[in-house]
Scaffold this motif. Structure first.
Motif, PDB file in Angstrom:
ATOM      1  N   UNK A 223      47.170  40.070  47.746  1.00 30.99           N
ATOM      2  CA  UNK A 223      46.817  40.280  46.342  1.00 30.99           C
ATOM      3  C   UNK A 223      47.840  39.619  45.414  1.00 30.99           C
ATOM      4  N   UNK A 224      49.114  39.790  45.742  1.00 27.47           N
ATOM      5  CA  UNK A 224      50.166  39.211  44.901  1.00 27.47           C
ATOM      6  C   UNK A 224      50.050  37.695  44.845  1.00 27.47           C
TER       7      UNK A 224
ATOM      8  N   UNK B   4      49.126  32.811  40.214  1.00 26.10           N
ATOM      9  CA  UNK B   4      48.892  31.636  39.380  1.00 26.10           C
ATOM     10  C   UNK B   4      48.404  31.992  37.983  1.00 26.10           C
ATOM     11  N   UNK B   5      47.348  32.773  37.881  1.00 21.18           N
ATOM     12  CA  UNK B   5      46.724  33.050  36.580  1.00 21.18           C
ATOM     13  C   UNK B   5      46.953  34.471  36.074  1.00 21.18           C
ATOM     14  N   UNK B   6      47.370  35.365  36.969  1.00 16.15           N
ATOM     15  CA  UNK B   6      47.542  36.757  36.566  1.00 16.15           C
ATOM     16  C   UNK B   6      46.274  37.563  36.672  1.00 16.15           C
ATOM     17  N   UNK B   7      45.207  36.941  37.157  1.00 18.88           N
ATOM     18  CA  UNK B   7      43.968  37.712  37.320  1.00 18.88           C
ATOM     19  C   UNK B   7      43.180  37.204  38.514  1.00 18.88           C
ATOM     20  N   UNK B   8      42.304  38.052  39.011  1.00 20.56           N
ATOM     21  CA  UNK B   8      41.395  37.684  40.084  1.00 20.56           C
ATOM     22  C   UNK B   8      40.107  37.138  39.474  1.00 20.56           C
ATOM     23  N   UNK B   9      39.328  36.451  40.289  1.00 16.20           N
ATOM     24  CA  UNK B   9      38.047  35.913  39.832  1.00 16.20           C
ATOM     25  C   UNK B   9      36.906  36.472  40.665  1.00 16.20           C
TER      26      UNK B   9
ATOM     27  N   UNK C  34      37.797  38.649  36.960  1.00 19.34           N
ATOM     28  CA  UNK C  34      37.421  39.930  37.567  1.00 19.34           C
ATOM     29  C   UNK C  34      38.366  41.007  37.042  1.00 19.34           C
ATOM     30  N   UNK C  35      37.962  41.654  35.974  1.00 19.14           N
ATOM     31  CA  UNK C  35      38.820  42.642  35.321  1.00 19.14           C
ATOM     32  C   UNK C  35      39.021  43.882  36.191  1.00 19.14           C
ATOM     33  N   UNK C  36      37.939  44.387  36.756  1.00 20.22           N
ATOM     34  CA  UNK C  36      38.024  45.624  37.523  1.00 20.22           C
ATOM     35  C   UNK C  36      38.931  45.514  38.731  1.00 20.22           C
ATOM     36  N   UNK C  37      38.745  44.449  39.515  1.00 16.73           N
ATOM     37  CA  UNK C  37      39.575  44.293  40.705  1.00 16.73           C
ATOM     38  C   UNK C  37      40.997  43.902  40.358  1.00 16.73           C
ATOM     39  N   UNK C  38      41.204  43.245  39.220  1.00 11.48           N
ATOM     40  CA  UNK C  38      42.573  42.970  38.783  1.00 11.48           C
ATOM     41  C   UNK C  38      43.287  44.277  38.465  1.00 11.48           C
ATOM     42  N   UNK C  39      42.590  45.197  37.792  1.00 16.99           N
ATOM     43  CA  UNK C  39      43.184  46.510  37.510  1.00 16.99           C
ATOM     44  C   UNK C  39      43.482  47.256  38.801  1.00 16.99           C
ATOM     45  N   UNK C  40      42.569  47.187  39.747  1.00 17.71           N
ATOM     46  CA  UNK C  40      42.782  47.867  41.025  1.00 17.71           C
ATOM     47  C   UNK C  40      43.964  47.256  41.778  1.00 17.71           C
ATOM     48  N   UNK C  41      44.115  45.940  41.657  1.00 17.11           N
ATOM     49  CA  UNK C  41      45.220  45.276  42.327  1.00 17.11           C
ATOM     50  C   UNK C  41      46.562  45.711  41.748  1.00 17.11           C
TER      51      UNK C  41
ATOM     52  N   UNK D 135      53.455  42.858  37.280  1.00 18.33           N
ATOM     53  CA  UNK D 135      53.728  42.711  35.843  1.00 18.33           C
ATOM     54  C   UNK D 135      52.834  41.666  35.180  1.00 18.33           C
ATOM     55  N   UNK D 136      52.643  40.533  35.838  1.00 15.87           N
ATOM     56  CA  UNK D 136      51.834  39.472  35.245  1.00 15.87           C
ATOM     57  C   UNK D 136      50.370  39.891  35.098  1.00 15.87           C
ATOM     58  N   UNK D 137      49.728  40.453  36.134  1.00 17.37           N
ATOM     59  CA  UNK D 137      48.352  40.903  35.949  1.00 17.37           C
ATOM     60  C   UNK D 137      48.224  42.041  34.947  1.00 17.37           C
ATOM     61  N   UNK D 138      49.230  42.908  34.868  1.00 16.80           N
ATOM     62  CA  UNK D 138      49.185  43.971  33.875  1.00 16.80           C
ATOM     63  C   UNK D 138      49.197  43.372  32.475  1.00 16.80           C
TER      64      UNK D 138
END
Length: 422
Positions: free
Chosen positions: A264-265, A270-275, A290-297, A311-314
């Protein structure tokens, strides 16, 4: 959360794909419920869209998120959730008429049941309901130690993980819950872990023969491997995963958890989020955030002790997710609140938005809103002044009482989901 995550968790695309996978994995005799005809929804229910596929899920996440931030949910919201339970202890995704026994043809949902257990266990006062549902979950455990979306379906990473969270929330020891073949939930979880190397190296797939959305199942399984539910408290210093993001050969659930978090990390770096890939038949072939799975990550990384990598995805969620949550509904707000909580961020000031107030506005007004930091400070000052003429012991007892009250909701069960929308 999530998720488990209908799993949780909660994107439109994630929800549709998740349900498609679940349908493929379910026994052929189980038919998916038809959408509920347009009617007035129960006043105790969170969200305003058709609850056929996610009513119990989104309600459970909403109540759990409220409890996490010190909000006491409306009694009728809790009553609505408990009223969805069938006589045998299971919860369906939703049943419109709770005054009648559950129809024998109504699909029972392990994910909804496990999410409900986590919410009701956290709220307290629902021991009988929780015990009954846990008993049902144990009764439908598969021979490999895991759970499928519906009873009789092949085990999957999301369902197994959220049930692990439910067992822990109810005070059970997941590694002590064994199938007739002597297998534990962790035995099942290891079967979804992919070896290092290759496209999905280190990740957890939905099922060995049905990869599904790998980020979704990986975020869920990392929590499950730690015996945690949808709620994770921000990691304390000294609990960091010192192995970095390198995938290491391992045959233990602890090693698999590290590898899943590392996957996941790396995906987020690269972008701070999943797609999420385009849905079948979509005219736009581009991937979407992919907002939901980024939050879950974010939750999963903090559970693993990889708070720095979260920190970056948050930050990306703080800047970009509010419009998604507003469109998606209560479960989405709940996912963001749980991500903020896991990372030690303030959900009432999340990219300039009060997620708690926004969640509360999607359903019945809570019994007790969470106090603001200023209000809590004022109460403490007032208490100190009022007790000034008393003994030092009395003064510090009062200060301590307010302190415990302010943080009590943050000390939650270790107990997680498949992402659900709304």
């Amino acid at each position: 959360m999530t998720t488990v995550r209908r799993s949780a968790a909660t994107l439109a695309a994630s929800a549709v794909v998740g349900m498609a996978i679940a349908s493929a994995a379910a026994p052929a005799a189980v038919a998916a419920p038809a959408p509920t005809p347009s009617t007035v929804l129960p006043s105790g229910l969170y969200g305003t869209v058709d609850p056929t596929y996610d009513g119990v899920w989104r309600q459970s996440l909403a109540l759990l998120a409220q409890d996490t931030v010190g909000v006491k949910p409306a009694a009728k919201a809790v009553d609505w959730l408990t009223g969805q339970q069938c006589d045998g202890g299971a919860f369906p995704a939703y049943r419109a008429d709770a005054t009648k026994p559950c129809d024998a043809k109504l699909p029972l949902d392990s994910n909804a049941s496990a999410a409900a257990v986590q919410a009701l266990a956290a709220l307290g006062g629902q021991d009988a309901t929780v015990k009954k549902t846990v008993g049902w979950l144990k009764s439908v455990q598969n021979a490999d130690g895991g759970w499928g979306y519906n009873p009789g379906g092949a085990s999957d990473a999301n369902s197994t993980s959220i049930v692990i969270g439910a067992l822990a929330a109810a005070g059970e020891k997941p590694d002590g819950v064994k199938s007739k073949g002597g297998k534990t939930p962790y035995d099942a979880l290891l079967t979804f872990a992919q070896p290092c190397g290759g496209k999905d190296g280190g990740a957890f797939v939905f099922q060995p023969k049905q990869p599904g959305m790998v980020a979704d199942s990986t975020a869920a399984a990392v929590l499950g491997a730690h015996g945690k539910g949808l709620v994770v408290t921000a990691s304390a210093k000294g609990t960091k995963d010192a192995k970095g993001t390198v995938c290491e050969k391992s045959t233990t659930v602890e090693g698999a958890a590290h590898n899943g978090a590392a996957y996941l990390a790396t995906a987020l770096a690269k972008t701070g989020h999943l797609n999420t890939p385009p849905m079948p038949g979509a005219t736009d072939p581009a991937e979407k955030p992919d907002f939901g799975n980024t939050a879950d990550a974010v939750v999963a990384l903090n559970a693993q002790g990889m708070g720095d990598q979260a920190k970056k995805p948050l930050a990306w969620l703080q800047q970009n997710s509010v419009a998604w949550a507003k469109e998606s509904g209560p479960a989405a707000y709940a996912q963001l609140i749980l991500a903020a909580h896991a990372a030690g961020a303030d959900p009432k000031s999340f990219g300039g938005t009060d997620l708690v107030a926004a969640l509360n506005a999607t359903g019945p007004a809570p019994e007790k809103p969470a106090a603001s930091a200023d209000e809590s400070a004022d109460k403490k000052d007032s208490a100190n002044k009022d007790s000034g003429s008393g003994s030092d012991t009395g003064m510090w007892w009062i200060v301590g009482a307010f302190f415990v009250a302010s943080i009590g909701a943050g000390i939650l069960f270790s107990g997680r989901r498949k992402n659900r929308q709304l």
